[in-house]
Write an enzyme that holds these catalytic residues in place. Structure first.
Site, short mmCIF file in Angstrom:
data_model
loop_
_atom_site.label_atom_id
_atom_site.label_comp_id
_atom_site.label_asym_id
_atom_site.label_seq_id
_atom_site.Cartn_x
_atom_site.Cartn_y
_atom_site.Cartn_z
N CYS A 154 0.96 -1.31 0.01
CA CYS A 154 -0.08 -0.05 0.09
C CYS A 154 0.87 1.21 -0.15
O CYS A 154 1.26 1.93 1.22
CB CYS A 154 -0.87 -0.01 1.09
N CYS A 157 -0.47 4.25 2.05
CA CYS A 157 -0.21 3.96 3.58
C CYS A 157 1.24 4.22 3.97
O CYS A 157 1.52 4.95 4.83
CB CYS A 157 -0.51 2.55 3.93
N ASP A 158 2.10 3.56 3.21
CA ASP A 158 3.38 3.59 3.69
C ASP A 158 4.46 4.24 2.64
O ASP A 158 5.71 4.61 3.33
CB ASP A 158 3.92 2.12 3.67
C1 LIG Z 1 0.10 -3.78 5.80
C2 LIG Z 1 -0.93 -2.80 5.72
C3 LIG Z 1 -0.72 -1.52 6.30
C4 LIG Z 1 -1.95 -0.78 6.05
N1 LIG Z 1 -1.63 0.53 6.42
C5 LIG Z 1 -2.86 1.45 6.48
C6 LIG Z 1 -2.56 2.78 6.98
O1 LIG Z 1 -1.51 3.14 7.44
N2 LIG Z 1 -3.69 3.84 6.64
C7 LIG Z 1 -4.71 3.27 6.16
O2 LIG Z 1 -5.63 3.99 6.08
N3 LIG Z 1 -4.98 1.99 5.69
C8 LIG Z 1 -3.91 1.15 5.79
N4 LIG Z 1 -4.05 -0.04 5.34
C9 LIG Z 1 -5.33 -0.47 4.36
C10 LIG Z 1 -6.29 -0.67 5.55
O3 LIG Z 1 -5.80 -1.61 6.32
C11 LIG Z 1 -7.66 -1.31 4.96
O4 LIG Z 1 -8.08 -0.18 4.03
C12 LIG Z 1 -8.72 -1.71 6.10
O5 LIG Z 1 -8.16 -2.40 6.96
C13 LIG Z 1 -9.94 -2.14 5.34
O6 LIG Z 1 -11.02 -2.42 6.32
P1 LIG Z 1 -11.99 -3.21 6.10
O7 LIG Z 1 -12.87 -3.22 7.44
O8 LIG Z 1 -12.82 -3.22 4.78
O9 LIG Z 1 -11.50 -4.74 5.96
P2 LIG Z 1 -10.17 -5.58 6.67
O10 LIG Z 1 -9.37 -4.78 7.64
O11 LIG Z 1 -9.23 -6.39 5.55
O12 LIG Z 1 -11.00 -6.58 7.54
C14 LIG Z 1 -11.72 -7.49 7.10
C15 LIG Z 1 -12.26 -8.44 8.11
O13 LIG Z 1 -13.09 -9.36 7.62
C16 LIG Z 1 -12.93 -10.66 8.33
N5 LIG Z 1 -13.57 -11.63 7.53
C17 LIG Z 1 -13.33 -12.24 6.10
N6 LIG Z 1 -13.69 -12.94 5.47
C18 LIG Z 1 -14.74 -13.46 6.52
C19 LIG Z 1 -15.84 -14.49 6.69
N7 LIG Z 1 -15.99 -15.21 5.84
N8 LIG Z 1 -16.25 -14.50 8.02
C20 LIG Z 1 -16.12 -13.64 8.94
N9 LIG Z 1 -15.17 -12.51 8.84
C21 LIG Z 1 -14.38 -12.44 7.72
C22 LIG Z 1 -11.33 -10.85 8.49
O14 LIG Z 1 -11.19 -11.60 9.48
C23 LIG Z 1 -11.31 -9.46 9.01
O15 LIG Z 1 -11.41 -9.08 10.50
C24 LIG Z 1 -3.18 -1.11 5.22
C25 LIG Z 1 -3.31 -2.43 4.90
C26 LIG Z 1 -2.14 -3.32 5.11
C27 LIG Z 1 -2.26 -4.83 4.65
#
Ligand SMILES: Cc1cc2nc3c(=O)[nH]c(=O)nc-3n(C[C@H](O)[C@H](O)[C@H](O)COP(=O)(O)OP(=O)(O)OC[C@H]3O[C@@H](n4cnc5c(N)ncnc54)[C@H](O)[C@@H]3O)c2cc1C
Length: 332
Positions: A154, A157-158
């Site tokens: 990302c 992000c980084d």
């Molecule tokens: C290494 C890294 C660093 C990052 N740094 C930043 C940053 O500094 N700033 C920033 O804004 N963004 C950052 N991001 C991006 C950010 O993490 C994502 O945009 C954000 O987490 C998305 O949120 P979300 O809730 O949509 O999904 P996710 O955070 O992906 O969460 C998905 C959830 O769904 C659950 N899940 C999946 N399938 C199922 C299922 N079948 N049943 C039940 N649960 C399920 C998983 O267990 C998880 O809890 C980073 C991402 C990464 C990988």
């Protein structure tokens, strides 16, 4: 009379008629920023949300160290601490957070059925899908070795951590060229490592990338490995010179960015709701509504553009408000 145990009969009962059935008003699938924000809003609206965390409690941010761009943390915060804070806020208002994975759904009726771990059945009036998207990696051991030490999927992000430094981006499509362009505005030099001798990105993005002075495209190169003492200091590449003629080259870099796309976690829903060709869930523009009434999607699983914690949280808020409005109309 003694009746021998019929294993097949029992097996059938297990799959067809789960013993554990529960009715809920609002089911949230996923525990990232989108799921937790939806939970905070849904709990405060009296929807008594039940959340299943999935295999990655806290979501993607639990795999990172510093988060510096989430509003409200002027000194920055680590991903795991931020997600613990969100969890505390959601449980404070009564969200029932549970360990478990949604494994199957049936959205054909008015009440939506979701199976947890292939056994428990939840019958939900509303379902909020917040299952996120997973970044694709090349599958190299070194990607794991240097996770948090120079490897990132990302740039938004980084990228900031690599200001004035040299970095590389892998990939030749839209994601990679966007990442490379973003990093070119921050870094001294960006190598774009492309497997073929052309870019798959849209014509506009390809031209923009090729015309950016501090981006050097390494055509027909593949990454073999990374090196460095604890953190990335360089990459070893293999240049394909045609007719099985290969040459090994090294580049000095501080950051190695993956730009080969993401996989939205939407497979189990795809039979009932629309997704795009990659698998991102389609919502009605400006809302979190899917084509199934009572089923909403938020966060990265429906966002192929921004994929940030704050946008995920914002869309989680939308999903909870949409669910609350759906229920109050239904019960009016
Ligand atoms: C290494 C890294 C660093 C990052 N740094 C930043 C940053 O500094 N700033 C920033 O804004 N963004 C950052 N991001 C991006 C950010 O993490 C994502 O945009 C954000 O987490 C998305 O949120 P979300 O809730 O949509 O999904 P996710 O955070 O992906 O969460 C998905 C959830 O769904 C659950 N899940 C999946 N399938 C199922 C299922 N079948 N049943 C039940 N649960 C399920 C998983 O267990 C998880 O809890 C980073 C991402 C990464 C990988």
């Amino acid at each position: 009379m003694f009746k021998p145990l019929d294993i097949n009969e029992n097996e059938e009962k297990k799959t067809v008629k789960p013993t554990d059935i529960e009715q809920v008003k609002c089911l949230i699938i996923g525990s990232g920023p989108a799921g937790y924000t939806a939970a905070i809003y849904a709990a405060r609206a009296n929807l008594c949300p039940v959340m299943y965390e999935g295999l990655q409690p806290g979501g993607q941010l639990t795999t990172t160290t510093e988060v510096e761009n989430y509003p409200g943390y002027p000194e920055g915060v680590t991903g795991p601490v931020m997600m613990e804070d969100l969890k505390k806020q959601a449980t404070r208002f009564g969200t029932d957070v549970r360990w478990g994975m949604a494994t199957k759904v049936d959205f054909s009726g008015e009440i939506h059925k979701v199976w947890i771990d292939d056994s428990k059945l939840i019958e939900a009036e509303t379902v909020i899908i917040a299952t996120g998207a997973t970044a694709k990696y090349l599958g190299l051991e070194d990607e794991k070795k240097y996770a948090g030490g120079g490897v990132s999927a990302c740039a938004t992000c980084d990228g900031f951590f690599y200001r004035g430094k040299d970095v590389a981006v892998v990939g030749g499509g839209d994601t990679a060229t966007e990442e490379a362009m973003y990093l070119a505005g921050l870094c001294n030099k960006v190598y774009l490592i492309v497997r073929r001798d052309e870019l798959r990105a849209s014509k506009v993005m390809a031209e923009r990338t090729m015309n950016t002075k501090n981006i050097e495209i390494l055509w027909k190169h593949q990454t073999k490995g990374l090196f460095g003492d604890g953190v990335v200091e360089g990459a070893t590449l293999v240049k394909n010179k045609g007719e099985e003629n290969e040459e090994e080259v090294t580049i000095k870099i501080d950051g190695f960015f993956l730009g080969i796309g993401h996989k939205p976690n939407s497979e189990i829903f795809a039979e009932y709701i629309d997704t795009n060709e990659i698998g991102y869930i389609k919502t009605i523009p400006g809302t979190s509504k899917t084509k199934v009434p009572g089923v909403f999607a938020c966060g990265d699983v429906q966002d192929d553009q921004y994929r940030q914690a704050v946008t995920a949280a914002g869309s989680g808020c939308m999903a909870a408000i949409d669910a609350e409005r759906y229920l109050s109309e239904k019960h009016a």
